[in-house]
Motif scaffolding. Structure first.
Motif, PDB file in Angstrom:
ATOM      1  N   TRP A 106     -24.332  59.749  -4.239  1.00 21.29           N
ATOM      2  CA  TRP A 106     -24.098  61.194  -4.362  1.00 21.29           C
ATOM      3  C   TRP A 106     -23.018  61.689  -3.420  1.00 21.29           C
ATOM      4  O   TRP A 106     -22.404  62.736  -3.645  1.00 21.29           O
ATOM      5  N   LEU A 107     -22.724  60.907  -2.341  1.00 21.18           N
ATOM      6  CA  LEU A 107     -21.678  61.328  -1.404  1.00 21.18           C
ATOM      7  C   LEU A 107     -20.283  61.267  -2.015  1.00 21.18           C
ATOM      8  O   LEU A 107     -19.346  61.900  -1.501  1.00 21.18           O
ATOM      9  N   ASP A 108     -20.194  60.463  -3.122  1.00 19.19           N
ATOM     10  CA  ASP A 108     -18.869  60.355  -3.744  1.00 19.19           C
ATOM     11  C   ASP A 108     -18.394  61.696  -4.294  1.00 19.19           C
ATOM     12  O   ASP A 108     -17.182  61.903  -4.493  1.00 19.19           O
ATOM     13  N   ASN A 109     -19.340  62.588  -4.508  1.00 23.30           N
ATOM     14  CA  ASN A 109     -18.960  63.906  -5.030  1.00 23.30           C
ATOM     15  C   ASN A 109     -18.469  64.856  -3.920  1.00 23.30           C
ATOM     16  O   ASN A 109     -17.999  65.954  -4.223  1.00 23.30           O
ATOM     17  N   TYR A 110     -18.625  64.390  -2.640  1.00 23.33           N
ATOM     18  CA  TYR A 110     -18.195  65.225  -1.499  1.00 23.33           C
ATOM     19  C   TYR A 110     -17.308  64.379  -0.587  1.00 23.33           C
ATOM     20  O   TYR A 110     -17.788  63.765   0.384  1.00 23.33           O
ATOM     21  N   PRO A 111     -16.017  64.320  -0.839  1.00 20.62           N
ATOM     22  CA  PRO A 111     -15.100  63.422  -0.097  1.00 20.62           C
ATOM     23  C   PRO A 111     -15.096  63.674   1.412  1.00 20.62           C
ATOM     24  O   PRO A 111     -15.115  62.723   2.197  1.00 20.62           O
ATOM     25  N   ALA A 112     -15.073  64.921   1.802  1.00 18.90           N
ATOM     26  CA  ALA A 112     -14.996  65.223   3.249  1.00 18.90           C
ATOM     27  C   ALA A 112     -16.234  64.736   3.970  1.00 18.90           C
ATOM     28  O   ALA A 112     -16.175  64.091   5.021  1.00 18.90           O
ATOM     29  N   LEU A 113     -17.406  65.075   3.418  1.00 18.13           N
ATOM     30  CA  LEU A 113     -18.656  64.658   4.031  1.00 18.13           C
ATOM     31  C   LEU A 113     -18.772  63.140   4.034  1.00 18.13           C
ATOM     32  O   LEU A 113     -19.265  62.533   4.984  1.00 18.13           O
ATOM     33  N   SER A 114     -18.296  62.494   2.966  1.00 22.34           N
ATOM     34  CA  SER A 114     -18.346  61.047   2.878  1.00 22.34           C
ATOM     35  C   SER A 114     -17.518  60.408   3.983  1.00 22.34           C
ATOM     36  O   SER A 114     -17.915  59.390   4.566  1.00 22.34           O
ATOM     37  N   GLU A 115     -16.364  61.022   4.261  1.00 25.45           N
ATOM     38  CA  GLU A 115     -15.508  60.464   5.339  1.00 25.45           C
ATOM     39  C   GLU A 115     -16.183  60.591   6.695  1.00 25.45           C
ATOM     40  O   GLU A 115     -16.146  59.674   7.515  1.00 25.45           O
ATOM     41  N   ILE A 116     -16.851  61.717   6.946  1.00 27.48           N
ATOM     42  CA  ILE A 116     -17.543  61.935   8.219  1.00 27.48           C
ATOM     43  C   ILE A 116     -18.644  60.896   8.406  1.00 27.48           C
ATOM     44  O   ILE A 116     -18.827  60.320   9.471  1.00 27.48           O
ATOM     45  N   VAL A 117     -19.419  60.657   7.298  1.00 30.32           N
ATOM     46  CA  VAL A 117     -20.519  59.694   7.378  1.00 30.32           C
ATOM     47  C   VAL A 117     -19.968  58.296   7.630  1.00 30.32           C
ATOM     48  O   VAL A 117     -20.534  57.512   8.413  1.00 30.32           O
ATOM     49  N   SER A 118     -18.863  57.956   7.028  1.00 30.90           N
ATOM     50  CA  SER A 118     -18.251  56.630   7.221  1.00 30.90           C
ATOM     51  C   SER A 118     -17.826  56.433   8.669  1.00 30.90           C
ATOM     52  O   SER A 118     -18.020  55.363   9.256  1.00 30.90           O
ATOM     53  N   VAL A 119     -17.211  57.478   9.276  1.00 35.48           N
ATOM     54  CA  VAL A 119     -16.774  57.403  10.684  1.00 35.48           C
ATOM     55  C   VAL A 119     -17.987  57.255  11.588  1.00 35.48           C
ATOM     56  O   VAL A 119     -17.979  56.472  12.559  1.00 35.48           O
ATOM     57  N   ALA A 120     -19.045  57.976  11.270  1.00 37.64           N
ATOM     58  CA  ALA A 120     -20.256  57.910  12.096  1.00 37.64           C
ATOM     59  C   ALA A 120     -20.866  56.509  12.043  1.00 37.64           C
ATOM     60  O   ALA A 120     -21.296  55.971  13.077  1.00 37.64           O
ATOM     61  N   LYS A 121     -20.873  55.907  10.842  1.00 34.76           N
ATOM     62  CA  LYS A 121     -21.421  54.561  10.716  1.00 34.76           C
ATOM     63  C   LYS A 121     -20.595  53.554  11.514  1.00 34.76           C
ATOM     64  O   LYS A 121     -21.123  52.658  12.172  1.00 34.76           O
TER      65      LYS A 121
ATOM     66  N   THR B 141     -19.970  50.044  16.390  1.00 32.75           N
ATOM     67  CA  THR B 141     -19.153  49.685  17.568  1.00 32.75           C
ATOM     68  C   THR B 141     -19.990  49.820  18.838  1.00 32.75           C
ATOM     69  O   THR B 141     -19.947  48.950  19.733  1.00 32.75           O
ATOM     70  N   TYR B 142     -20.768  50.889  18.898  1.00 33.11           N
ATOM     71  CA  TYR B 142     -21.636  51.093  20.069  1.00 33.11           C
ATOM     72  C   TYR B 142     -22.654  49.975  20.194  1.00 33.11           C
ATOM     73  O   TYR B 142     -22.901  49.462  21.290  1.00 33.11           O
ATOM     74  N   GLN B 143     -23.238  49.564  19.067  1.00 33.98           N
ATOM     75  CA  GLN B 143     -24.215  48.493  19.090  1.00 33.98           C
ATOM     76  C   GLN B 143     -23.595  47.193  19.570  1.00 33.98           C
ATOM     77  O   GLN B 143     -24.228  46.396  20.281  1.00 33.98           O
ATOM     78  N   ALA B 144     -22.374  46.930  19.171  1.00 28.45           N
ATOM     79  CA  ALA B 144     -21.674  45.690  19.575  1.00 28.45           C
ATOM     80  C   ALA B 144     -21.417  45.653  21.073  1.00 28.45           C
ATOM     81  O   ALA B 144     -21.484  44.597  21.694  1.00 28.45           O
ATOM     82  N   VAL B 145     -21.105  46.832  21.647  1.00 32.90           N
ATOM     83  CA  VAL B 145     -20.838  46.874  23.099  1.00 32.90           C
ATOM     84  C   VAL B 145     -22.138  46.696  23.886  1.00 32.90           C
ATOM     85  O   VAL B 145     -22.186  46.000  24.893  1.00 32.90           O
ATOM     86  N   GLN B 146     -23.189  47.364  23.467  1.00 31.24           N
ATOM     87  CA  GLN B 146     -24.442  47.304  24.181  1.00 31.24           C
ATOM     88  C   GLN B 146     -25.093  45.919  24.075  1.00 31.24           C
ATOM     89  O   GLN B 146     -25.779  45.478  24.997  1.00 31.24           O
TER      90      GLN B 146
END
Length: 373
Positions: A346-361, A366-371
């Motif tokens: 369903w995120l494919d219907n909201y490009p901006a929100l999809s990009e935010i979620v991708s960056v957050a993931k 990256t944080y998990q890899a450092v810790q």
């Protein structure tokens, strides 16, 4: 209303000469002057016609036995009812072992009476009186009497019952078979066949009469003729019933299967299906699907023919058999594999929100890899 007249001239109809002689003797004892004995239905109408034309004395009483040489009392009564507009004679039916149905049907003549054997003199007198009163004692007028009344047309008329048909003759033949009158039954069924040469039931009836006379050759010949006629009329159930006694073993070719094969090759799937279904009765040990499969191979489109005949069997009410034959001949229908539907995000219907979620993931991984190096 006129006073009932004492009967003087009787017509006795009975195929049993001993019973007829006894009836005549008893009638003479109660005052009847003459009594003519006939032993058949045909003889009855000849005598009635002669009485009407003045050749013989007219009758004012009919004594009818239970059985004649060419029929029975019920058959005679049906015939007498058809000429009731022309004659009016009291009819007394006499039987040795009457049933309730026989008595009731006898009395439907309208002005008849009934007497059971053995009877007494008083019983005979009472029933004769009863029959005469029901018809007001009217006798068939002789030719001279009719002319005196000025009705010349009636005097020249000949009494004729309703004409027989192949159906009525077959019904009569069946009654004769029931009473084991083989010769009379053969004659009756032969008359039916002469009226309608394609009357399969008449051939079956005549076959049973030949069987009663222990003539195996004639019996088989009549049944084969009946089967051929019924198959030509597409009456495959009747043909199977007629031929079944001849096919106890499997060493004979099944004529219904042969006919069905020809019909199948001609594309007449409906009649072919019926012939195959009823043909099983003659060959219960032979697999039906094999017969149909082989026949389909000789058609231009074997699979289409097999599907067509199974469809007609289904439409004729043989659903389970049609399904089984289809499965054995054509095979189980292939199941279509439904393509897997891809998950819709369903995120494919909201490009901006999809990009935010991708960056957050990405940041979380990256944080998990450092810790946890």
């Amino acid at each position: 209303m006129s006073t009932p007249k004492k009967p003087e001239h009787a017509l006795i109809i009975n195929g049993n000469s001993a019973e007829a002689a006894l009836d005549r003797k008893m009638l003479f004892r109660i005052g009847v002057r003459s009594a003519l004995i006939v032993d058949s239905v045909s003889g009855t109408f000849k005598s009635l016609s002669k009485a009407q034309s003045g050749e013989i004395q007219s009758f004012d009483l009919i004594i009818c036995g239970a059985q004649m040489k060419d029929g029975d009392a019920q058959y005679l009564i049906d015939k007498l009812k058809s000429i009731r507009a022309q004659i009016s004679i009291p009819v007394l039916t006499v039987s040795t072992s009457p049933t309730k149905d026989f008595v009731m049907r006898t009395l439907t003549l309208g002005y008849s009476s009934f007497l059971a054997r053995p009877y007494t003199m008083d019983g005979l007198v009472q029933q004769v009186i009863h029959a005469v009163r029901n018809t007001y004692g009217v006798a068939i007028p002789s030719a001279s009497q009719t002319q005196a009344q000025g009705n010349a047309n009636t005097s020249s008329a000949v009494l004729e019952p309703e004409p027989d048909t192949a159906e009525t003759l077959c019904d009569r033949g069946k009654k004769l078979l029931k009473n084991h009158h083989w010769d009379s039954a053969i004659e009756t069924f032969t008359q039916a066949i002469s009226m309608n040469p394609n009357h399969g039931a008449a051939y079956v009836g005549r076959a049973k009469a030949w069987k009663g006379k222990r003539d195996k050759e004639q019996y088989e010949q009549e049944l084969n003729a009946a089967g051929d006629i019924m198959m030509a009329q597409h009456d495959y159930k009747g043909a199977a019933d007629a031929l079944a006694p001849l096919y106890g073993s499997h060493d004979k070719d099944n004529p219904l299967y042969t006919t069905a094969k020809s019909l199948l090759q001609e594309g007449d799937f409906a009649n072919a299906a019926s012939a195959y279904i009823h043909g099983e009765k003659l060959s219960p040990g032979i697999h039906l699907h094999q017969q149909i499969s082989r026949a389909c191979l000789f058609t231009r489109a074997p699979q289409k023919a097999a599907k067509g005949i199974c469809k007609k069997m289904y439409e004729q009410g043989h659903e389970e058999k049609a399904k089984l034959l289809y499965k054995r001949i054509v095979g189980a229908p292939a199941r279509r594999q439904c393509p897997k539907q891809q998950k819709v995000n369903w995120l494919d219907n909201y490009p901006a929100l999809s990009e935010i979620v991708s960056v957050a993931k990405y940041s979380y991984r990256t944080y998990q890899a450092v810790q946890h190096p």
